[in-house]
Design an enzyme around this catalytic site. Sequence first.
Site, PDB file in Angstrom:
ATOM      1  N   HIS A 264       0.842  -1.205   0.000  1.00  0.00           N
ATOM      2  CA  HIS A 264       0.000   0.000   0.000  1.00  0.00           C
ATOM      3  C   HIS A 264       0.878   1.256   0.000  1.00  0.00           C
ATOM      4  O   HIS A 264       0.649   2.188  -0.778  1.00  0.00           O
ATOM      5  CB  HIS A 264      -0.909  -0.038   1.246  1.00  0.00           C
ATOM      6  CG  HIS A 264      -1.800   1.149   1.417  1.00  0.00           C
ATOM      7  ND1 HIS A 264      -3.180   1.066   1.382  1.00  0.00           N
ATOM      8  CD2 HIS A 264      -1.519   2.449   1.663  1.00  0.00           C
ATOM      9  CE1 HIS A 264      -3.689   2.278   1.577  1.00  0.00           C
ATOM     10  NE2 HIS A 264      -2.712   3.134   1.766  1.00  0.00           N
ATOM     11  N   GLU A 265       1.894   1.266   0.861  1.00  0.00           N
ATOM     12  CA  GLU A 265       2.743   2.461   0.988  1.00  0.00           C
ATOM     13  C   GLU A 265       3.679   2.628  -0.212  1.00  0.00           C
ATOM     14  O   GLU A 265       3.942   3.747  -0.640  1.00  0.00           O
ATOM     15  CB  GLU A 265       3.546   2.425   2.291  1.00  0.00           C
ATOM     16  CG  GLU A 265       2.705   2.358   3.573  1.00  0.00           C
ATOM     17  CD  GLU A 265       1.676   3.471   3.713  1.00  0.00           C
ATOM     18  OE1 GLU A 265       1.866   4.538   3.102  1.00  0.00           O
ATOM     19  OE2 GLU A 265       0.674   3.257   4.418  1.00  0.00           O
TER      20      GLU A 265
END
Length: 171
Positions: A135-136
Amino acid sequence: MATLEIVTWPNPVLDNPGEHVTEFDDDLTKLVSDLFGTMYSAPGVGVAAVQVGVSTRLFVMDCSGGKDPAQRIALINPQVLRVEGTQNGEEGCLSFPGIFTPVERNLRAVVRDKDENHQYFEVDGMELTARCMLHETDHCDGIVFLDKMSPIKRELVKRKIKRLQKSGEWM
Ligand SMILES: [Zn+2]
């Protein structure tokens, strides 16, 4: 550790890939420290620099919520090396306050980072750690979790955000 303001979607900074980090100086150390402060106070398990309006490729994460120092990780210039399997689970994002929706991700991910001594190291994570790293790293590439949803889900979430914007509940 300062607390920085988190930008919310559709701020354009979220849609653009961050710049490669080349200066490992005091400014970078301060940014990393402030990102940890911002993440813990939100609270969240990860936050990328682009989410505080700084368009550079780095993020911090701690899937233990501050309980396990070994899980306190800052990844500079992250690069996904290997992925394996799939998992389905609820995902949220500090730039989408109050939105939680199932997103399919890889079960395991190996992400490489280049640290301040210009040495490469790898983080090999499963489940939540893998989800968080992917996600990051997406944030660093200008990708938000909305882009990972099915078209139907994406429309539903966009409609919900529009309603919240109209009623002034989405800042
Ligand atoms: Zn996010």
